[in-house]
Design an enzyme around this catalytic site. Sequence first.
Site, PDB file in Angstrom:
ATOM      1  N   GLU A   1      67.264  44.440  68.762  1.00  0.00           N
ATOM      2  CA  GLU A   1      65.836  44.168  68.939  1.00  0.00           C
ATOM      3  C   GLU A   1      65.218  45.043  70.022  1.00  0.00           C
ATOM      4  OE1 GLU A   1      68.144  41.798  68.722  1.00  0.00           O
ATOM      5  OE2 GLU A   1      67.536  40.358  67.177  1.00  0.00           O
TER       6      GLU A   1
ATOM      7  N   PHE B   1      68.557  24.788  68.865  1.00  0.00           N
ATOM      8  CA  PHE B   1      69.367  25.983  68.635  1.00  0.00           C
ATOM      9  C   PHE B   1      68.467  27.221  68.606  1.00  0.00           C
ATOM     10  CE2 PHE B   1      71.286  29.019  65.546  1.00  0.00           C
ATOM     11  CZ  PHE B   1      72.331  29.431  66.355  1.00  0.00           C
ATOM     12  N   GLN B   2      68.844  28.226  69.349  1.00  0.00           N
ATOM     13  CA  GLN B   2      68.104  29.493  69.462  1.00  0.00           C
ATOM     14  C   GLN B   2      66.663  29.287  69.913  1.00  0.00           C
ATOM     15  OE1 GLN B   2      68.899  31.888  65.900  1.00  0.00           O
ATOM     16  NE2 GLN B   2      70.644  32.728  67.017  1.00  0.00           N
TER      17      GLN B   2
ATOM     18  N   LYS C   1      58.592  28.121  63.150  1.00  0.00           N
ATOM     19  CA  LYS C   1      58.991  28.193  61.742  1.00  0.00           C
ATOM     20  C   LYS C   1      58.088  27.336  60.845  1.00  0.00           C
ATOM     21  CE  LYS C   1      63.292  27.732  59.074  1.00  0.00           C
ATOM     22  NZ  LYS C   1      63.523  29.042  58.479  1.00  0.00           N
TER      23      LYS C   1
ATOM     24  N   MET D   1      71.079  60.929  88.322  1.00  0.00           N
ATOM     25  CA  MET D   1      70.020  60.708  89.301  1.00  0.00           C
ATOM     26  C   MET D   1      70.501  59.811  90.443  1.00  0.00           C
ATOM     27  SD  MET D   1      67.148  61.538  90.295  1.00  0.00           S
ATOM     28  CE  MET D   1      65.896  62.129  89.160  1.00  0.00           C
TER      29      MET D   1
HETATM   30  C1  LIG Z   1      68.292  50.009  82.343  1.00  0.00           C
HETATM   31  C2  LIG Z   1      68.465  50.763  83.601  1.00  0.00           C
HETATM   32  N1  LIG Z   1      69.511  50.515  84.409  1.00  0.00           N
HETATM   33  C3  LIG Z   1      69.677  51.206  85.553  1.00  0.00           C
HETATM   34  C4  LIG Z   1      68.786  52.166  85.930  1.00  0.00           C
HETATM   35  C5  LIG Z   1      68.960  52.921  87.233  1.00  0.00           C
HETATM   36  N2  LIG Z   1      69.148  54.369  86.964  1.00  0.00           N
HETATM   37  C6  LIG Z   1      68.134  55.248  87.083  1.00  0.00           C
HETATM   38  S1  LIG Z   1      68.587  56.789  86.673  1.00  0.00           S
HETATM   39  C7  LIG Z   1      70.164  56.309  86.367  1.00  0.00           C
HETATM   40  C8  LIG Z   1      71.191  57.295  85.935  1.00  0.00           C
HETATM   41  C9  LIG Z   1      70.962  57.803  84.562  1.00  0.00           C
HETATM   42  O1  LIG Z   1      72.093  58.520  84.164  1.00  0.00           O
HETATM   43  P1  LIG Z   1      72.080  59.417  82.873  1.00  0.00           P
HETATM   44  O2  LIG Z   1      71.464  58.699  81.744  1.00  0.00           O
HETATM   45  O3  LIG Z   1      73.438  59.962  82.648  1.00  0.00           O
HETATM   46  O4  LIG Z   1      71.056  60.566  83.255  1.00  0.00           O
HETATM   47  P2  LIG Z   1      71.120  61.730  84.322  1.00  0.00           P
HETATM   48  O5  LIG Z   1      70.421  61.256  85.550  1.00  0.00           O
HETATM   49  O6  LIG Z   1      72.552  62.057  84.552  1.00  0.00           O
HETATM   50  O7  LIG Z   1      70.364  62.825  83.654  1.00  0.00           O
HETATM   51  C10 LIG Z   1      70.318  54.943  86.605  1.00  0.00           C
HETATM   52  C11 LIG Z   1      71.587  54.216  86.491  1.00  0.00           C
HETATM   53  C12 LIG Z   1      67.674  52.377  85.065  1.00  0.00           C
HETATM   54  N3  LIG Z   1      66.717  53.258  85.341  1.00  0.00           N
HETATM   55  N4  LIG Z   1      67.552  51.686  83.905  1.00  0.00           N
END
Ligand SMILES: Cc1ncc(C[n+]2csc(CCOP(=O)(O)OP(=O)(O)O)c2C)c(N)n1
Lengths: 573, 157
Positions: free
Chosen positions: A47, A109-110, A159, A465
């Site tokens: 979803e 439920f749900q 529903k 990042m």
């Molecule tokens: C759902 C979610 N969880 C955690 C984060 C925190 N976060 C921001 S950037 C990042 C790293 C992303 O890694 P990747 O997708 O490998 O991209 P890169 O920065 O290596 O290009 C994280 C964990 C986020 N933005 N979104």
Amino acid sequence: MKGAEILIESFRKEKVDVVFGYPGGSVLDIFDIIYKSGLRFILTRHEQGAAHAADGYARATGKTGVCIATSGPGATNLVTGIATAYMDSVPMVAITGQVPTRMIGNDAFQEADITGITRPITKHNYLVKDIDELPRILKEAFYIASTGRPGPVLVDIPKDIQNASTDNKYPDSVEMRGYKPNYEGHIQQIKKAAEMIMAAQRPVIYAGGGVIISNGSEELAKLAGKAGIPVTTTLLGLGSFPSTDDLSLGMLGMHGTKYANLAVQDTDLLIAVGARFDDRVTGKVSEFAPHAKVIHIDIDPTSIRKNVNVDIPVVGDVKKVLAELIKNIKKCDTQPWLNKIGRWKKEYPLSYGKGGLKPQFVIEKIYELTKGDAIITTEVGQNQMWAAQFYKYTRPRTFISSGGLGTMGYGLPAAMGAQAGCPGKLVFDIAGDGSIQMNIQELTTCVLNKLPVKIIILNNGCLGMVRQWQELFYGGRYSSTILNAKGPDGEKGITFCEENRCHPYLPDFIKLAGAFGAEGVRISKDSEVVPALKKAIESDKTYIIECIVDPEENVFPMVPAGASLNEMIESMA
Amino acid sequence: MKHTISALVENKSGVLARIAGLFSARGFNIDSLAVGETQDTAISRMTIVVRGDDAVLEQVCKQLNKLVDVIKVQDFAGKDFVDRELILLKVSTDGKTRHEVLQIVEIFRAKIIDIKAKSMTIEATGSDSKVDAIIDMLRPFGIKELARTGKIAIARG
Ligand SMILES: Cc1ncc(C[n+]2csc(CCOP(=O)(O)OP(=O)(O)O)c2C)c(N)n1
């Protein structure tokens, strides 16, 4: 008509051409009508994917995106997608099934109180308790989602309501005392703004996503051209003004260009258009644009003076206000200012170093091969920032990214939605190896629905990042950010397999592409980039290009969180 | 600073939660909140008394206004308005103190609405300073129970 029929009728009346979703017990009646209706329905594999797909569709087409989920877990799985759309003002209608009216509140439920859960992340939401109200509520939902400052609206339909009948017809118009968006800017304010613009020596336009939402790009270009004002955009404003234009400063803020940030810090008049002074843009807010008077044009009065003081607020639709503003402005000469900016641009271009395959290089090549005519979605992290910096956006609705919420896992389903809405377009998802795993299941949806999205995984073997912040601000302690098979090694640093073509990485994205029925290729050299991209572009298949890139490449320039825009880190040295 | 905010809202379920949510999301405690129908039964008036930073509350008011079910919002801070609150207060009394309590009730033009051997129940209305004053005066006798409606307010003129 029955409730479920009224819902499908509302889709027809609102010219919804595709719906994304996932079935379940509480929406069986709706799905039964969908089955008979000939409506284009795309069954996602999660979803969350449906919500992001509806969002990507909406951003790419400008139309309202629609998604459907069942009660309980189906509905809660939409939540991240709804919050993402809310933060970025995306028009969306989310339909959820609910347990029968008489069971609500009994932990059936749900059952989940989804209107309660989504109250702070929707523009509005409804729990339908009376079948006679359903036609009006649906009409209002589409109206609220798409007008004013757009946003997601959720309609929770029990529903029994789906099965109940009413004679009430789907209305042609809505009447709501509490909701009357104001599109026309105050003419006196606009005139004052025009005076101020003509008096400015060093004006800068700071354009946000609102320009794209209001379809105001043409007006923006006219204003900038007529008054000789350079334009910097936010992340979501990319594409609102052609980055190839001489007046373009590119993006500002945390990972903005040095010349954009210098211009903002030096400007005597900042004209904010459809932007909201987010902290990723302003840095330390008390030191943001310190010499500037501020004009702020936005449809949402709550955006004005939220973070910074404003000299001339104009509340109204960006497109309309800009059109009016242009009429009130004479040609201005800002040449000395533009010369100064020109020097900055020469002196501080965006750049990157050498050594291995660089992610920035890959993105530059995508730009060169598509000539800026593709739709680019992104995941979140370094991949997102490089996609923002190194691809030149020249048209609105070509850059699609989760700006406000920063949702990893957004890019692939959003690309899928954009592709569903724009069948003839080339759609790329620029991804990180972390983010792509958050909604990778949607590869199936792409393949089965013949959505030939091109997924560029910039595989740096880590959550780049976050690792970058750890390198810069946490002494290089890579706590839980290394994704490759070997994991972190010693005090600092990442151990990668010497020969990058063996499999230090899990998962093996190429095998994964195969398992999902998509094409996949892994590259690790500069010379492989263009041929691989060409092949992917020519293919009518869903395609993964996994680029093994320099693992410790960083995004620069960077303004550390909470610092002023003058304090840019430009390299590791 | 203390703000008295008046909101005209659709008389519908969910509205209260939306409004309360804007305050609770910021960790603001609402001092009082009173809701009732207006001359138009489809519209309710909510009077909210809340303490907080002026700039933050200005933003909250704008956001209240933005809610689809909210028709109009007014912050009475610095404006000319009348406000009233009603309280019911049960105070301990005995033969010795009853007379003194009655005197206080009279001074504040309050009313005795119930009387028992060991207590009296008093109804009082007024501005918050008046209501606070009568509560303070009666506290030494021992307040057994107190119920306040919360402030309602309306602009003058
Ligand atoms: C759902 C979610 N969880 C955690 C984060 C925190 N976060 C921001 S950037 C990042 C790293 C992303 O890694 P990747 O997708 O490998 O991209 P890169 O920065 O290596 O290009 C994280 C964990 C986020 N933005 N979104």
